[in-house]
Design an enzyme around this catalytic site. Structure first.
Site, short mmCIF file in Angstrom:
data_model
loop_
_atom_site.label_atom_id
_atom_site.label_comp_id
_atom_site.label_asym_id
_atom_site.label_seq_id
_atom_site.Cartn_x
_atom_site.Cartn_y
_atom_site.Cartn_z
N ARG A 167 0.82 -1.21 0.00
CA ARG A 167 0.00 0.00 0.00
C ARG A 167 0.85 1.25 0.00
O ARG A 167 1.92 1.30 0.59
CB ARG A 167 -0.90 0.01 1.23
N CYS A 222 -0.07 5.45 0.80
CA CYS A 222 -1.13 6.33 1.29
C CYS A 222 -0.56 7.74 1.33
O CYS A 222 0.46 7.98 2.00
CB CYS A 222 -1.62 5.90 2.67
#
Length: 126
Positions: free
Chosen positions: A102, A104
């Protein structure tokens, strides 16, 4: 050969792009924002409400390809305010139990003034 994702269970694209594309067993889904698939309107005013709607939209995209959250390989998350990071993560963690890779980041603004957007890449069966 490319296969385009088109499901009425997730919001339609609001620009010149598709909901996603399948290529060589991978689904590249466009960023999901907290829109109602039925009305195209923003759902919720808090980061928690909007994140829940984003997850519903991602679920619909995944299900359209017979996939689940655990099939997601990578997400890219965009937040309008990094101050929402902890609240966003709390809801995100309920869905992405397989812990995909991920990124972010906080951005200056998101479409329709929403608070979050999540794009996903998932393994799917063609």
């Amino acid at each position: 050969m490319l296969k385009y994702v088109d499901t009425k269970n997730a919001p339609a694209a609001i620009g010149p792009y598709s909901q996603g594309i399948i290529c060589n067993g991978l689904a590249f889904f466009s960023g999901a924002i907290p829109l109602s698939p039925e009305t195209g309107e923003v759902v919720g005013t808090t980061i928690e409400e909007q994140t829940e709607q984003v997850m519903k939209n991602i679920k619909a995209l995944l299900e359209s390809q017979n996939a689940e959250f655990t099939d997601v390989i990578k997400t890219t998350c965009f937040l309008a305010d990094m101050g929402d990071f902890a609240a966003f993560n709390e809801i995100y963690a309920k869905y992405f139990t397989g812990k995909p890779a991920r990124s972010c980041v906080a951005v200056k603004a998101l479409p329709k003034g929403v608070l979050c957007e999540v794009e996903t890449i998932a393994a799917v069966k063609e």
